[in-house]
Design a protein around this motif. Sequence first.
Motif, PDB file in Angstrom:
ATOM      1  N   SER A 146       0.937  -0.996   0.097  1.00 51.68           N
ATOM      2  CA  SER A 146      -0.202  -0.260   0.232  1.00 51.68           C
ATOM      3  C   SER A 146       1.009   1.311   0.237  1.00 51.68           C
ATOM      4  O   SER A 146       0.722   2.170  -0.578  1.00 51.68           O
ATOM      5  CB  SER A 146      -1.264  -0.087   1.157  1.00 51.68           C
ATOM      6  OG  SER A 146      -1.484   1.202   0.720  1.00 51.68           O
ATOM      7  N   THR A 204       2.850   1.746  -2.928  1.00 54.35           N
ATOM      8  CA  THR A 204       1.438   2.071  -4.004  1.00 54.35           C
ATOM      9  C   THR A 204       1.060   3.212  -4.086  1.00 54.35           C
ATOM     10  O   THR A 204       1.380   4.329  -5.468  1.00 54.35           O
ATOM     11  CB  THR A 204       0.503   1.329  -4.329  1.00 54.35           C
ATOM     12  OG1 THR A 204       0.288   0.021  -4.338  1.00 54.35           O
ATOM     13  CG2 THR A 204      -1.084   1.989  -5.357  1.00 54.35           C
ATOM     14  N   THR A 205       0.840   3.587  -2.598  1.00 52.70           N
ATOM     15  CA  THR A 205       0.899   5.501  -2.499  1.00 52.70           C
ATOM     16  C   THR A 205       2.338   6.456  -3.402  1.00 52.70           C
ATOM     17  O   THR A 205       1.827   7.413  -3.223  1.00 52.70           O
ATOM     18  CB  THR A 205       0.866   5.785  -0.573  1.00 52.70           C
ATOM     19  OG1 THR A 205      -0.294   4.789  -0.678  1.00 52.70           O
ATOM     20  CG2 THR A 205       0.523   6.823  -0.533  1.00 52.70           C
ATOM     21  N   GLN A 230       4.504   5.436  -5.492  1.00 55.70           N
ATOM     22  CA  GLN A 230       4.093   5.903  -6.622  1.00 55.70           C
ATOM     23  C   GLN A 230       2.950   6.689  -7.617  1.00 55.70           C
ATOM     24  O   GLN A 230       3.379   7.569  -8.519  1.00 55.70           O
ATOM     25  CB  GLN A 230       3.588   3.940  -7.662  1.00 55.70           C
ATOM     26  CG  GLN A 230       5.260   3.561  -7.110  1.00 55.70           C
ATOM     27  CD  GLN A 230       4.927   1.555  -8.376  1.00 55.70           C
ATOM     28  OE1 GLN A 230       4.426   1.701  -7.856  1.00 55.70           O
ATOM     29  NE2 GLN A 230       5.896   0.638  -7.751  1.00 55.70           N
ATOM     30  N   ARG A 231       1.854   6.857  -7.457  1.00 59.12           N
ATOM     31  CA  ARG A 231       0.929   7.396  -6.998  1.00 59.12           C
ATOM     32  C   ARG A 231       1.095   8.777  -6.898  1.00 59.12           C
ATOM     33  O   ARG A 231       1.671   9.762  -8.028  1.00 59.12           O
ATOM     34  CB  ARG A 231      -0.226   7.277  -6.496  1.00 59.12           C
ATOM     35  CG  ARG A 231      -1.540   7.955  -7.177  1.00 59.12           C
ATOM     36  CD  ARG A 231      -2.728   7.621  -6.240  1.00 59.12           C
ATOM     37  NE  ARG A 231      -2.742   5.908  -6.306  1.00 59.12           N
ATOM     38  CZ  ARG A 231      -3.047   5.597  -4.899  1.00 59.12           C
ATOM     39  NH1 ARG A 231      -2.808   5.821  -4.195  1.00 59.12           N
ATOM     40  NH2 ARG A 231      -3.610   4.167  -5.149  1.00 59.12           N
ATOM     41  N   ALA A 232       2.369   9.529  -6.276  1.00 60.08           N
ATOM     42  CA  ALA A 232       2.400  10.705  -6.085  1.00 60.08           C
ATOM     43  C   ALA A 232       3.805  10.573  -6.956  1.00 60.08           C
ATOM     44  O   ALA A 232       2.876  12.318  -6.783  1.00 60.08           O
ATOM     45  CB  ALA A 232       2.985  10.797  -4.221  1.00 60.08           C
ATOM     46  N   GLN A 233       4.727  10.564  -6.865  1.00 61.68           N
ATOM     47  CA  GLN A 233       5.947  10.651  -7.485  1.00 61.68           C
ATOM     48  C   GLN A 233       4.645  11.258  -9.224  1.00 61.68           C
ATOM     49  O   GLN A 233       5.684  11.660 -10.181  1.00 61.68           O
ATOM     50  CB  GLN A 233       6.585   9.228  -7.797  1.00 61.68           C
ATOM     51  CG  GLN A 233       7.543   8.765  -6.547  1.00 61.68           C
ATOM     52  CD  GLN A 233       8.128   7.735  -7.401  1.00 61.68           C
ATOM     53  OE1 GLN A 233       8.098   7.069  -8.005  1.00 61.68           O
ATOM     54  NE2 GLN A 233       9.275   7.249  -6.195  1.00 61.68           N
ATOM     55  N   SER A 234       3.737   9.908  -9.588  1.00 63.11           N
ATOM     56  CA  SER A 234       3.126  10.250 -10.830  1.00 63.11           C
ATOM     57  C   SER A 234       2.404  11.349 -10.881  1.00 63.11           C
ATOM     58  O   SER A 234       2.364  12.184 -11.894  1.00 63.11           O
ATOM     59  CB  SER A 234       2.118   8.733 -11.193  1.00 63.11           C
ATOM     60  OG  SER A 234       1.692   9.331 -12.228  1.00 63.11           O
ATOM     61  N   GLN A 235       1.823  11.974  -9.845  1.00 61.47           N
ATOM     62  CA  GLN A 235       1.048  13.158  -9.520  1.00 61.47           C
ATOM     63  C   GLN A 235       1.909  14.708  -9.745  1.00 61.47           C
ATOM     64  O   GLN A 235       1.373  15.624 -10.789  1.00 61.47           O
ATOM     65  CB  GLN A 235       0.313  12.881  -8.631  1.00 61.47           C
ATOM     66  CG  GLN A 235      -0.975  12.137  -7.799  1.00 61.47           C
ATOM     67  CD  GLN A 235      -1.695  12.476  -7.203  1.00 61.47           C
ATOM     68  OE1 GLN A 235      -1.352  12.701  -6.098  1.00 61.47           O
ATOM     69  NE2 GLN A 235      -2.876  11.495  -7.053  1.00 61.47           N
ATOM     70  N   ASP A 273       2.909  14.648 -13.864  1.00 67.35           N
ATOM     71  CA  ASP A 273       1.536  15.251 -14.197  1.00 67.35           C
ATOM     72  C   ASP A 273       1.641  15.968 -14.094  1.00 67.35           C
ATOM     73  O   ASP A 273       0.715  17.190 -15.227  1.00 67.35           O
ATOM     74  CB  ASP A 273       0.414  14.442 -14.015  1.00 67.35           C
ATOM     75  CG  ASP A 273       0.393  13.360 -14.694  1.00 67.35           C
ATOM     76  OD1 ASP A 273       1.351  12.277 -15.094  1.00 67.35           O
ATOM     77  OD2 ASP A 273      -0.192  12.390 -14.039  1.00 67.35           O
TER      78      ASP A 273
END
Length: 444
Positions: A177, A180-181, A183-188, A191
Amino acid sequence: MTTTTRNRRPRGFRLLAGSVAGALAVLVGLTAAGPAVGDDLDDKQSNLESQQAAKDQQLADAEAALEGLSDQLRQVAAELVAIQAQLPAAQAALTEAENKLAGFEREAALIAARLQDAEEQEVSISATIDSDSARADEIRGQIGRMAREAYQGGPGLSGLSIVVGAESVEDFTEQFSLATTAQRAQSQVLDELATIEADNRNSQARLSAVREKIADLKAEADQKVAEAEVARQEAADRKAEVEDLIAQQAAKQKQVEGQKAAAQAEVDKIDSERAAISSEIEKVAAERRARAAAAGQAPPAPSGSVGSGALFGNPTSINPIYVTSEYGMRLHPILGYYRLHAGIDLRTYCGTPIYAGRDGTVQWAKWRNGFGNQVMVDHGFVNGNSLMTSYNHMTSFVVGAGQSVSRGQLLGYSGNTGTSAACHLHFEVYVNGATVNPRPLLGL
């Protein structure tokens, strides 16, 4: 009686007529050179020609109104009339110049408003770019920190390390978890950085366009300021012209006011002479009636009309007859009231022949106050009415009292005697001692 001609107009009239004729010549020249807009130019030419004719008639009528004045008084009045004739055009030119100036000022104000709006856009876009650039720098900092942490051996969050390192299912779930969080932060973050950079590129393009618009608007504003300045000077010049004409008019009116007594005295002399002429004509008609009655040939009672149609031939050497001023009331330029122009003025030139308009008997050929050298011809009775004609301002005459003349016979030569402004024939018709309009009786 008044007077009008084209040969020796007062200088003010010649100047004004010349300016109108000059304007007409310009338009005629444009019409000749114009391509497929001929109809429009023809209309303009026709309108200007009509204006020219109206102006010529106004000038002729003004000259006619000056009859009965001495040369000095007539010159003062002519100058006043000329000034008054120039004022409407000068005031119209002033209005046009002021309207043009107001138009440039309105355009300049609109450009200024657009320029201010563009400059406000420039400030706003620049602020947006600065804000987005600061945020992009901040994001890049975050990305740098993440990279450094990964490089320095920070907690591994790869899928293999999570599986190998998990001590229990719960531990695996928790680490997965977290990974995943992260990686999501890095992607955001990536972006957001991409979005900011795209927005910044758009903002930079908008900023460049706005700055070009500002440059164009400033150039346009400078041009409008220059045009407005020229228009402002034009309006000032036109205003000065109007003020000068008004000042001239006031000065001339003051001069005219001082001449009123002399003008009234001269007009009274003319009116007295006219009354004497009418009285003499009535006396002649009464004597003729008495003689006819004594001979048993009394004419019918006067009807007040000698009929219609051309009773008279052309009394001048100008063919066709050219009327320069009509029969009718004229506003006296000095005394300020209307007086009758009791005949019509016919174009002649100095020293040209003057002819009898109809068979008759010369009643007199002599000098009359105001009328100059005058020949009066008695045509007897027509439809029971006494009919006479007078030929005025002649240089000389070749007939004498009591002489019979036939239609077209030489009476003398045209001139400028009496209270006349230039060589012309002032032609009058008397029916039962009162003047009538000669135009219809000349077949005009």
